[in-house]
Write a protein that holds these residues in place. Structure first.
Motif, PDB file in Angstrom:
ATOM      1  N   LEU A 334     -69.286  50.499 -51.986  1.00 23.15           N
ATOM      2  CA  LEU A 334     -68.321  49.475 -52.376  1.00 23.15           C
ATOM      3  C   LEU A 334     -68.644  49.011 -53.790  1.00 23.15           C
ATOM      4  N   VAL A 335     -67.647  49.136 -54.673  1.00 21.42           N
ATOM      5  CA  VAL A 335     -67.783  48.669 -56.053  1.00 21.42           C
ATOM      6  C   VAL A 335     -66.593  47.765 -56.356  1.00 21.42           C
ATOM      7  N   ASP A 336     -66.871  46.501 -56.536  1.00 21.15           N
ATOM      8  CA  ASP A 336     -65.812  45.503 -56.790  1.00 21.15           C
ATOM      9  C   ASP A 336     -64.763  45.514 -55.688  1.00 21.15           C
ATOM     10  N   GLY A 337     -65.239  45.672 -54.453  1.00 22.68           N
ATOM     11  CA  GLY A 337     -64.336  45.616 -53.310  1.00 22.68           C
ATOM     12  C   GLY A 337     -63.547  46.879 -53.057  1.00 22.68           C
ATOM     13  N   LYS A 338     -63.832  47.957 -53.810  1.00 21.17           N
ATOM     14  CA  LYS A 338     -63.109  49.202 -53.623  1.00 21.17           C
ATOM     15  C   LYS A 338     -64.065  50.316 -53.216  1.00 21.17           C
ATOM     16  N   ALA A 339     -63.535  51.261 -52.471  1.00 19.19           N
ATOM     17  CA  ALA A 339     -64.346  52.361 -51.966  1.00 19.19           C
ATOM     18  C   ALA A 339     -64.598  53.391 -53.062  1.00 19.19           C
ATOM     19  N   LYS A 340     -65.846  53.860 -53.124  1.00 12.39           N
ATOM     20  CA  LYS A 340     -66.217  54.900 -54.075  1.00 12.39           C
ATOM     21  C   LYS A 340     -67.087  55.922 -53.361  1.00 12.39           C
ATOM     22  N   ILE A 367     -71.297  51.695 -47.262  1.00 13.53           N
ATOM     23  CA  ILE A 367     -70.563  51.445 -46.019  1.00 13.53           C
ATOM     24  C   ILE A 367     -71.313  52.100 -44.863  1.00 13.53           C
ATOM     25  N   VAL A 368     -71.595  51.327 -43.821  1.00 13.42           N
ATOM     26  CA  VAL A 368     -72.436  51.793 -42.726  1.00 13.42           C
ATOM     27  C   VAL A 368     -71.743  52.878 -41.921  1.00 13.42           C
ATOM     28  N   LEU A 369     -70.471  52.675 -41.572  1.00 11.88           N
ATOM     29  CA  LEU A 369     -69.737  53.663 -40.770  1.00 11.88           C
ATOM     30  C   LEU A 369     -68.332  53.793 -41.349  1.00 11.88           C
ATOM     31  N   PRO A 370     -68.169  54.659 -42.338  1.00  8.20           N
ATOM     32  CA  PRO A 370     -66.871  54.762 -43.020  1.00  8.20           C
ATOM     33  C   PRO A 370     -65.804  55.402 -42.137  1.00  8.20           C
ATOM     34  N   ASP A 371     -64.528  54.966 -42.352  1.00  9.86           N
ATOM     35  CA  ASP A 371     -63.409  55.583 -41.650  1.00  9.86           C
ATOM     36  C   ASP A 371     -63.204  57.003 -42.148  1.00  9.86           C
ATOM     37  N   PHE A 372     -62.654  57.843 -41.291  1.00 11.47           N
ATOM     38  CA  PHE A 372     -62.405  59.227 -41.682  1.00 11.47           C
ATOM     39  C   PHE A 372     -61.314  59.329 -42.749  1.00 11.47           C
ATOM     40  N   ASP A 373     -60.377  58.375 -42.711  1.00  9.61           N
ATOM     41  CA  ASP A 373     -59.267  58.445 -43.667  1.00  9.61           C
ATOM     42  C   ASP A 373     -59.478  57.543 -44.867  1.00  9.61           C
ATOM     43  N   LEU A 374     -60.686  57.152 -45.144  1.00 12.78           N
ATOM     44  CA  LEU A 374     -60.979  56.295 -46.296  1.00 12.78           C
ATOM     45  C   LEU A 374     -60.670  57.068 -47.581  1.00 12.78           C
ATOM     46  N   GLN A 375     -60.055  56.380 -48.545  1.00 11.84           N
ATOM     47  CA  GLN A 375     -59.637  57.014 -49.785  1.00 11.84           C
ATOM     48  C   GLN A 375     -60.381  56.418 -50.975  1.00 11.84           C
ATOM     49  N   GLU A 376     -60.582  57.245 -52.010  1.00  9.35           N
ATOM     50  CA  GLU A 376     -61.222  56.800 -53.240  1.00  9.35           C
ATOM     51  C   GLU A 376     -60.383  55.682 -53.872  1.00  9.35           C
ATOM     52  N   GLY A 377     -61.056  54.578 -54.194  1.00  6.02           N
ATOM     53  CA  GLY A 377     -60.383  53.447 -54.827  1.00  6.02           C
ATOM     54  C   GLY A 377     -59.687  52.510 -53.866  1.00  6.02           C
ATOM     55  N   GLN A 378     -59.712  52.802 -52.588  1.00  4.80           N
ATOM     56  CA  GLN A 378     -59.055  51.948 -51.588  1.00  4.80           C
ATOM     57  C   GLN A 378     -59.776  50.614 -51.482  1.00  4.80           C
ATOM     58  N   GLU A 379     -58.990  49.537 -51.440  1.00  4.60           N
ATOM     59  CA  GLU A 379     -59.588  48.216 -51.257  1.00  4.60           C
ATOM     60  C   GLU A 379     -60.085  48.085 -49.824  1.00  4.60           C
ATOM     61  N   VAL A 380     -61.325  47.578 -49.707  1.00  3.85           N
ATOM     62  CA  VAL A 380     -61.970  47.506 -48.397  1.00  3.85           C
ATOM     63  C   VAL A 380     -62.531  46.104 -48.190  1.00  3.85           C
ATOM     64  N   GLU A 381     -62.223  45.559 -47.027  1.00  3.29           N
ATOM     65  CA  GLU A 381     -62.853  44.296 -46.638  1.00  3.29           C
ATOM     66  C   GLU A 381     -63.989  44.631 -45.652  1.00  3.29           C
ATOM     67  N   ALA A 382     -65.220  44.260 -46.021  1.00  8.20           N
ATOM     68  CA  ALA A 382     -66.366  44.597 -45.181  1.00  8.20           C
ATOM     69  C   ALA A 382     -67.381  43.462 -45.251  1.00  8.20           C
ATOM     70  N   ASP A 383     -68.066  43.261 -44.137  1.00  8.48           N
ATOM     71  CA  ASP A 383     -69.127  42.247 -44.061  1.00  8.48           C
ATOM     72  C   ASP A 383     -70.489  42.918 -44.253  1.00  8.48           C
ATOM     73  N   GLU A 384     -71.422  42.157 -44.808  1.00  4.96           N
ATOM     74  CA  GLU A 384     -72.780  42.706 -45.010  1.00  4.96           C
ATOM     75  C   GLU A 384     -73.519  42.775 -43.680  1.00  4.96           C
ATOM     76  N   GLU A 385     -74.154  43.899 -43.471  1.00  2.00           N
ATOM     77  CA  GLU A 385     -74.984  44.094 -42.281  1.00  2.00           C
ATOM     78  C   GLU A 385     -76.447  44.066 -42.714  1.00  2.00           C
ATOM     79  N   PRO A 386     -77.280  43.232 -42.100  1.00  2.00           N
ATOM     80  CA  PRO A 386     -78.686  43.180 -42.512  1.00  2.00           C
ATOM     81  C   PRO A 386     -79.395  44.495 -42.243  1.00  2.00           C
ATOM     82  N   ALA A 387     -80.369  44.814 -43.093  1.00  2.24           N
ATOM     83  CA  ALA A 387     -81.133  46.046 -42.921  1.00  2.24           C
ATOM     84  C   ALA A 387     -82.048  45.926 -41.714  1.00  2.24           C
ATOM     85  N   ASN A 388     -82.410  47.083 -41.155  1.00  4.76           N
ATOM     86  CA  ASN A 388     -83.319  47.092 -39.989  1.00  4.76           C
ATOM     87  C   ASN A 388     -84.706  46.656 -40.391  1.00  4.76           C
TER      88      ASN A 388
END
Length: 388
Positions: A334-340, A367-388
């Motif tokens: 995620l870069v500036d809210g967009k998928a890369k 992104i921990v578990l990306p969607d199969f149809d995720l596209q380059e530059g797509q805006e993504v809303e995601a929450d931070e998941e703490p590291a193990n």
């Protein structure tokens, strides 16, 4: 047989109730997931991301070994020295380096020493007599003849002294040998530790080596074992290990690999076993582990299991974040809210984390578990998941 009209009405009524229940349940499930209930609308789970950090994956290398003493002394019976006349220690005695342990009967050895000393001293007296006794030569009054006689007498004295000095050196060597034999009649400890065995019933007729006294330094306990040729490539000196034993399953110890042999044990040679894998045939290489924690309840002879601790630090991402396409591997960031989409080079992995050796930096958002149809530059809303 035909059913009555009343039975038919009851049957159709039951089917209607069931249909209403199914439709209502589907609408409720759709609303619970946040959907509008419209036909054909796709549902996707909310995505999460993790901030990239450095860490270590769990080690997959497991070893076994035996607890052994790093410092111990075995005193074997020496029939050439005769009978053991006295023991100076008992089982359980604490000894230091140089502590007398036992003594052989030294009567004959002492007699031989006394004889050697007398023989040496006799030669010493002869040397003294030749050097200081003097010698009187008759004179003829002829200086030439008298001088020649004196010179001949001196040469005789010098040769005699040379022979006596050689004999004295040989006698001194005999004294030194006899003295050493007398001293070796008393056997001393070469290590500090605890006497764990005292055998006072040795057999003079036995041709086998018989242990008379066994000393162990309990503070020098270590673990010894053998590596397979497959483990050898992954194990290095100074790597840390965690140890456990079935005897005390609730306890753990720590250690460090202190030695790995470059040569197979007992002159083994590697034997290729097709499909053998890491647990198949092949050479075995001795290794040692020095304990770095308190010995506690560990005892010599215990079998222990060891996990090699991975201390190398690398960038880690969740294994679920890695996307495989053809012969390449990627992760979505995620870069500036967009998928890369970023191509990465992978290292080792465990059940949860994957090492990334190239392509990412500490602080990147993956992104921990990306969607199969995720596209380059797509805006993504995601929450931070703490590291193990």
């Amino acid at each position: 047989m035909f059913k009555s009209k009343k039975a038919k009405i009851a049957l159709f009524s039951g089917l209607g109730v069931a249909s209403v229940a199914l439709v209502g349940g589907a609408l409720l499930f759709s609303n619970a997931l946040g959907g509008s209930g419209s036909a054909g609308e796709d549902f996707t789970l909310p995505m999460t991301y993790r901030v990239v950090q450095e860490g270590s994956i769990a080690s997959s290398t497991l070893l076994t070994g035996t607890v052994a003493a790093g410092e111990e002394q075995f005193v074997y019976y020496d029939p050439s020295k005769g009978d053991i006349s006295e023991f100076y220690v008992e089982q359980g005695s604490q000894v230091e380096v140089g502590t007398a342990l036992l003594r052989y009967d030294a009567y004959e050895l002492q007699t031989a020493l006394d004889s050697a000393v007398r023989g040496r001293d006799k030669i010493g007296r002869q040397i003294y007599d030749v050097q200081n006794g003097g010698q009187t030569l008759p004179t003829t009054g002829d200086p030439a003849l008298d001088g020649e006689a004196a010179a001949s007498a001196q040469r005789s004295i010098d040769l005699q002294l040379a022979d006596l000095n050689d004999a004295y050196a040989d006698a001194q060597a005999a004294v030194d040998k006899a003295w050493t034999a007398v001293n070796e009649a008393t056997v001393a400890s070469t290590v500090s530790g605890t006497v764990v065995e005292v055998n006072k019933s040795v057999s003079k007729s036995s041709t086998n080596s018989q242990t008379v006294i066994h000393i162990v330094n309990q503070n020098s306990l270590q673990v010894t074992g053998q590596l397979t040729e497959y483990d050898l490539a992954n194990i290095k000196v100074d790597q840390e290990v965690k140890l456990s034993t079935k005897v005390y399953p609730e306890q753990t110890w720590t250690g460090k690999i202190s030695y790995i042999s470059n040569y197979p044990a007992n002159d083994q040679t590697a034997v290729a076993v097709p499909g053998g894998g890491g647990s198949g045939g092949g050479a075995k290489y001795p290794f040692k582990v020095t304990l770095t924690s308190d010995i506690g309840d560990l005892k010599q002879g215990f079998t222990v299991n060891m996990e090699v601790v991975n201390t190398s630090k690398n960038i880690l991402v969740p294994v679920t974040a890695v996307v495989y396409e053809d012969d390449k591997t990627f992760v979505w960031t995620l870069v500036d809210g967009k998928a890369k989409k970023v191509e990465v080079t992978l290292g080792n992995a465990d059940a949860l984390n994957q090492e990334v050796t190239k392509g990412l930096s500490v602080g990147d958002h993956v992104i921990v578990l990306p969607d199969f149809d995720l596209q380059e530059g797509q805006e993504v809303e995601a929450d931070e998941e703490p590291a193990n």
